[in-house]
Design a protein around this motif. Structure first.
Motif, mmCIF file in Angstrom:
data_model
loop_
_atom_site.group_PDB
_atom_site.id
_atom_site.type_symbol
_atom_site.label_atom_id
_atom_site.label_comp_id
_atom_site.label_asym_id
_atom_site.label_seq_id
_atom_site.Cartn_x
_atom_site.Cartn_y
_atom_site.Cartn_z
ATOM 1 N N TRP A 150 1.040 -1.467 0.247
ATOM 2 C CA TRP A 150 0.062 -0.078 -0.034
ATOM 3 C C TRP A 150 1.077 1.194 0.159
ATOM 4 C CZ3 TRP A 150 -5.047 1.737 -0.536
ATOM 5 C CH2 TRP A 150 -5.048 2.883 0.456
ATOM 6 N N PRO A 151 1.997 1.401 1.204
ATOM 7 C CA PRO A 151 2.417 2.328 0.681
ATOM 8 C C PRO A 151 3.800 2.739 -0.258
ATOM 9 C CG PRO A 151 2.908 1.482 3.188
ATOM 10 C CD PRO A 151 1.661 0.847 2.558
ATOM 11 N N PHE A 152 3.979 1.129 -0.741
ATOM 12 C CA PHE A 152 4.538 1.623 -2.583
ATOM 13 C C PHE A 152 3.673 2.041 -3.107
ATOM 14 C CE2 PHE A 152 5.949 -1.145 -5.793
ATOM 15 C CZ PHE A 152 7.733 -0.760 -5.535
ATOM 16 N N SER A 259 6.698 7.477 6.217
ATOM 17 C CA SER A 259 6.068 6.549 5.009
ATOM 18 C C SER A 259 7.042 5.409 4.834
ATOM 19 C CB SER A 259 5.647 7.031 3.919
ATOM 20 O OG SER A 259 4.205 7.829 4.583
ATOM 21 N N TRP A 260 8.289 6.385 3.800
ATOM 22 C CA TRP A 260 9.490 6.012 3.550
ATOM 23 C C TRP A 260 10.046 4.324 4.394
ATOM 24 C CZ3 TRP A 260 9.670 5.933 -1.752
ATOM 25 C CH2 TRP A 260 9.014 6.851 -2.394
ATOM 26 N N GLY A 312 8.166 6.153 11.805
ATOM 27 C CA GLY A 312 8.174 5.217 11.031
ATOM 28 C C GLY A 312 8.450 3.521 10.762
ATOM 29 N N LEU A 313 9.795 3.503 11.040
ATOM 30 C CA LEU A 313 9.980 2.226 11.861
ATOM 31 C C LEU A 313 9.568 1.441 12.287
ATOM 32 C CD1 LEU A 313 13.795 3.382 11.447
ATOM 33 C CD2 LEU A 313 12.797 2.359 9.797
ATOM 34 N N ALA A 314 8.590 2.272 13.566
ATOM 35 C CA ALA A 314 7.898 1.907 14.887
ATOM 36 C C ALA A 314 6.839 2.069 14.101
ATOM 37 C CB ALA A 314 8.108 2.245 16.195
ATOM 38 N N GLY A 315 6.004 2.480 13.696
ATOM 39 C CA GLY A 315 4.657 2.001 12.702
ATOM 40 C C GLY A 315 4.917 0.876 12.525
#
Length: 409
Positions: A150-152, A259-260, A312-315
């Motif tokens: 999805w984010p990709f 997101s990235w 973002g890393l944790a999410g």
């Protein structure tokens, strides 16, 4: 003597090939969702739309999920997964084609609703298909990879669609989305097949057992609250950073870093959880880190870049762990219906959280209040996850005492 290992190796390779195909096709959902965001300025200047109309069109993508998720689960009794998903992608292709032909708000509305309807069915059944192939084996890894599509898809859309809009007009963006969706539908129809252990002809049952209802509810609450917190963060954190002294463009760029980072951490997190068998502590650690990063952000706006990356890393890391709960929540023959229940709750929470956050912002006048709501949503997700694990552990212990075997699932 080497026949069995060779067969197992071949089946294992096939699973990952199937997952790669599902990932590539599911990325079309993010690509399709981003179309309105990519052409919003062109619609305002070219067709005279207001930003309220653009926002309405963006929101329409999620709206069908409130009414279609549960019926979509019922249809698993009547049609094969491959058929339903292929039709869903063709529906999205048709919706995007309608949008490309539109000259006003009405036809764009119809196109967006059609895309949203296809999104509901494809989301449910792509998740089910992944669970069918990986249930009991590296499921967190597979789910982590799948949900990062999805984010990709959004990321590649942000790069490509802006260029298309600039050089060929806003209609070309919808044409590209239509072609991508049509290609995905054709690829799934021609190439997908169910795992041998779960033939596509397996009759799907409507309804869930009592313990499955509770497990599915808790899994859906966890996934829905977790995503709702993330959406509130993406939607309102830029405003908070502007209030903290950053420019609007700079604030949006900083928040997009989450997101990235999520694209990377989502796939790696599932792999780490499967390899280590420590998915539960990893989930709670990621929740704690995410909450800490939001608390620090309110106190130290100057640290916004590293804190956004950390968030973002944790999410992203526990995404596969959360989605893997569906494999333990419902039996395979009730998975289609169960996924319908799961995503009904998910769409409800995802649709409700942003308006509530906006209302809190308006009534308080404090741009940081929505982020405090995001923290509460993450805490709710943690509570739901913990309740799921406790209930599941109790069910397993009861089954072992009664029957001498673990329950299935």
């Amino acid at each position: 003597m080497n026949t069995l290992p060779a067969a197992e190796t071949s089946a294992g390779a096939l699973r990952w090939w199937i997952l790669a195909m599902l990932f590539a096709c599911r990325a079309a959902l993010g690509f399709q969702f981003q179309t309105l965001g990519s052409v919003s300025e062109s619609l305002v200047t070219g067709l005279g739309f207001s930003y309220a109309q653009v926002g309405t069109l963006i929101g329409l993508f999620m709206l069908p999920g409130l009414v279609l998720a549960l019926p979509a689960g019922y249809l698993g009794r009547l049609l094969a997964d491959r058929t339903l998903v292929s039709l869903a992608f063709f529906c999205m292709a048709g919706g995007a084609a309608l949008a490309a032909l539109a000259q006003g708000f009405g036809l764009l509305t119809l196109g967006r609703i059609a895309c949203g309807a296809g999104f509901v069915f494809s989301t449910i059944y792509l998740t089910k298909m992944t669970a069918d192939w990986f249930s009991g084996r590296e499921l967190a890894t597979a789910m982590g990879i799948l949900v990062m599509s999805w984010p990709f898809g959004i990321a590649i859309a942000q790069v490509g669609q802006t260029w298309l809009d600039l050089h060929y007009g806003w209609q070309s963006v919808f044409v590209a989305a239509a072609l991508y969706s049509a290609f995905a539908g054709a690829a799934l129809w021609l190439l997908y097949r169910p795992p041998a252990a779960l033939p596509e002809a397996l009759a799907q049952q409507v309804g869930l057992q009592r313990h499955e209802w509770w497990l599915t509810l808790l899994a859906a609450l966890c996934w829905g609250l977790y995503n709702a917190g993330y959406i509130v963060y993406l939607s309102f954190a830029p405003r908070a950073l502007v209030a903290g002294g950053l420019g609007a463009t700079q604030a949006a760029a900083v928040i997009s870093l989450a997101s990235w980072a999520m694209i990377v951490s989502g796939a790696l997190g599932g792999r780490v959880a499967d390899r280590s068998g420590r998915g539960t502590p990893m989930f709670f650690l990621c929740c704690a880190v995410g909450l800490a990063s939001l608390l620090l952000l309110q106190q130290h706006v100057a640290w916004a870049v590293p804190l956004s990356v950390l968030f973002g890393l944790a999410g992203g890391a526990p995404a596969g762990v959360i989605m893997a709960l569906t494999g333990d929540a419902m039996a395979p023959r009730r998975r289609a219906f169960g996924m319908g229940v799961f995503f009904s709750i998910y769409f409800l929470l995802l649709s409700a959280a942003p308006p509530v956050a906006g209302w809190l912002h308006d009534t308080s006048g404090d741009p940081w209040v929505p982020l405090r709501l995001a923290m509460l949503l993450f805490l709710g997700a943690a509570l739901a996850f913990g309740a799921f694990k406790l209930l599941r552990r109790g069910l397993v212990a009861t089954a072992i005492r009664t029957n001498g075997a673990r329950p299935a699932p």
